[in-house]
Design an enzyme around this catalytic site. Sequence first.
Site, PDB file in Angstrom:
ATOM      1  CG  HIS A 109     -46.747  -4.374  14.623  1.00 15.40           C
ATOM      2  ND1 HIS A 109     -46.925  -3.575  13.512  1.00 15.40           N
ATOM      3  CD2 HIS A 109     -47.533  -3.867  15.606  1.00 15.40           C
ATOM      4  CE1 HIS A 109     -47.807  -2.628  13.808  1.00 15.40           C
ATOM      5  NE2 HIS A 109     -48.190  -2.789  15.072  1.00 15.40           N
ATOM      6  CG  LEU A 135     -21.263  -0.871  -5.377  1.00 17.52           C
ATOM      7  CD1 LEU A 135     -22.371  -1.900  -5.522  1.00 17.52           C
ATOM      8  CD2 LEU A 135     -21.799   0.422  -4.774  1.00 17.52           C
ATOM      9  N   GLY A 138     -18.150  10.989 -11.607  1.00 15.01           N
ATOM     10  CA  GLY A 138     -17.734   9.596 -11.715  1.00 15.01           C
ATOM     11  C   GLY A 138     -16.322   9.358 -11.220  1.00 15.01           C
ATOM     12  CD  GLU A 147      -2.563   1.636   0.154  1.00 16.42           C
ATOM     13  OE1 GLU A 147      -2.334   2.752  -0.375  1.00 16.42           O
ATOM     14  OE2 GLU A 147      -3.386   0.826  -0.291  1.00 16.42           O
ATOM     15  N   GLY A 195      -8.171   0.158  -6.653  1.00 17.54           N
ATOM     16  CA  GLY A 195      -9.254   1.113  -6.456  1.00 17.54           C
ATOM     17  C   GLY A 195      -9.413   2.124  -7.578  1.00 17.54           C
ATOM     18  CB  CYS A 210     -14.319   2.349   1.231  1.00 18.86           C
ATOM     19  SG  CYS A 210     -15.762   2.017   2.256  1.00 18.86           S
ATOM     20  CD  GLU A 218     -24.345   8.455  -0.067  1.00 16.99           C
ATOM     21  OE1 GLU A 218     -24.948   7.377  -0.121  1.00 16.99           O
ATOM     22  OE2 GLU A 218     -23.144   8.548   0.298  1.00 16.99           O
ATOM     23  CB  VAL A 234     -21.171  21.245 -17.532  1.00 15.95           C
ATOM     24  CG1 VAL A 234     -20.152  22.319 -17.154  1.00 15.95           C
ATOM     25  CG2 VAL A 234     -22.147  21.003 -16.388  1.00 15.95           C
ATOM     26  CG  LEU A 248      -3.136  -0.033   5.772  1.00 14.96           C
ATOM     27  CD1 LEU A 248      -2.822  -0.677   7.115  1.00 14.96           C
ATOM     28  CD2 LEU A 248      -3.123  -1.090   4.660  1.00 14.96           C
TER      29      LEU A 248
END
Length: 459
Positions: free
Chosen positions: A439, A311, A264, A32, A141, A40, A184, A234, A36
């Site tokens: 319920h 994802l 994206g 890496e 990624g 995400c 979001e 745009v 780490l």
Amino acid sequence: MRFDLVVLGGGPGGVDCALEAAALGLSTALVERAELGGTCLNRGCIPTKLFLGATDCVHEMHAQARLRLLEGEIRVDLEALQKRKGQMLAGSRKAIEKQLADAGVTLLRGQGTLRSASELEVATDQGPVAVEFGRLVVATGSRPTAFAGMEPDGACVLDSDAILEVTKAPASLLIVGGGVIGLELGRFFARLGTAITVVEAMDRLAPWEDPEVSAAIAGLCKREKWALHLGSRVKSLRTADGAALLELESGQTLGAELALVATGRGPNTTGIGLETAGVRLGRGNFAEVDAFLLAAPTVAVVGDANGKAMLAHAASHQGRYAARHAAAHAAGRDCAPYAPGPMPWCIYGAPETVRVGRMAAELLAQGLEPRVSAAQLAANPIAQSHASAQGFVKIVWLDGRVVGVTAVGHGVAHLVTAATLMVRDGWTREDAQALIWAHPTLDEALLHALTAEPAPAKG
């Protein structure tokens, strides 16, 4: 040094791959170059959910106030929230590092570059290190991308990485892109009092979702005074006189204190020597993989780098499979092709969305005859109690079995695992009736949708 399996990239796919490989007895290393946890943890899912979770009270207060049940004001300390984010992410990174160490995974810090189909060079702070491998799993990624003419400049035009670092809420925010990231982050800043404008080239928000879901999202955004420019392309976006200035192809100009480019993401697959191992990059530079996620005889590619489903949970699932495939190959055993099953998708914030399996429009386009049943959240006591009763749960049926679940509204992301199991197992109406449903719960919206009378899907 040599390892049975080397993982390039320490995001969800890479970490889960390395842990699975070590548990299966393979000598394993993970390379890496930065933090780490990948995008995400550090710049994506986790920070945005922290921000949305911390400000849920703002949304609920406004919802209850519209019913004249309470009044008041909540002030969000964005600097304090950023500090908490930093502490939380740092703690998570330390936990991942300990988990890898406890599993016996060797962690190599540095930029990894392939030198051949069996060797990787890692540029560490102490100098280059040659690492041989039996199998390499690429889990590098993705990164934010932008179209020409609207590149982030770090001043008033920001990408999704940079906007997560701001410590003062802008008075106005112009968002280019009406997908998950734009929605979001727009929801979060709206809760801080920011005026939101969204420009989307397609004719609806979240254009990959069921059209009714897109309409429900747009309705809530409009009710909260978001300015929506749908079906608008745009021409340019730049910083001018200390503000963001956007020009549409129609000639209309829009301005805001800040702009977010959320058009994206693209894979991190170039400049790391994949071609030396025979890996081919296809459209958008996504690595081409076979049914076993192999891009070359000794190289598997998982997660965003192959573009199958961008994802975090898809990357983790693929990473664990890649480890099992490598272990089977090393032992001379066969391994079945990768089979992901139904893929769950969610948008968080308010409203939340869930999608698993097929949509009616897809099946109609294939000449099939799906049926649809639905339940409105207006009839659900939990949604009502939160003063957020807009939305619905929709079930798509084919030959009497569940093949798709879509939902939009308060808290529906909590239904995603149940929905995934229903689609995977092809539930019938009798399956739903045989189960005892607690319920009152939001889950009952699934029950009511499952037991409602299905009608032919409309084109």
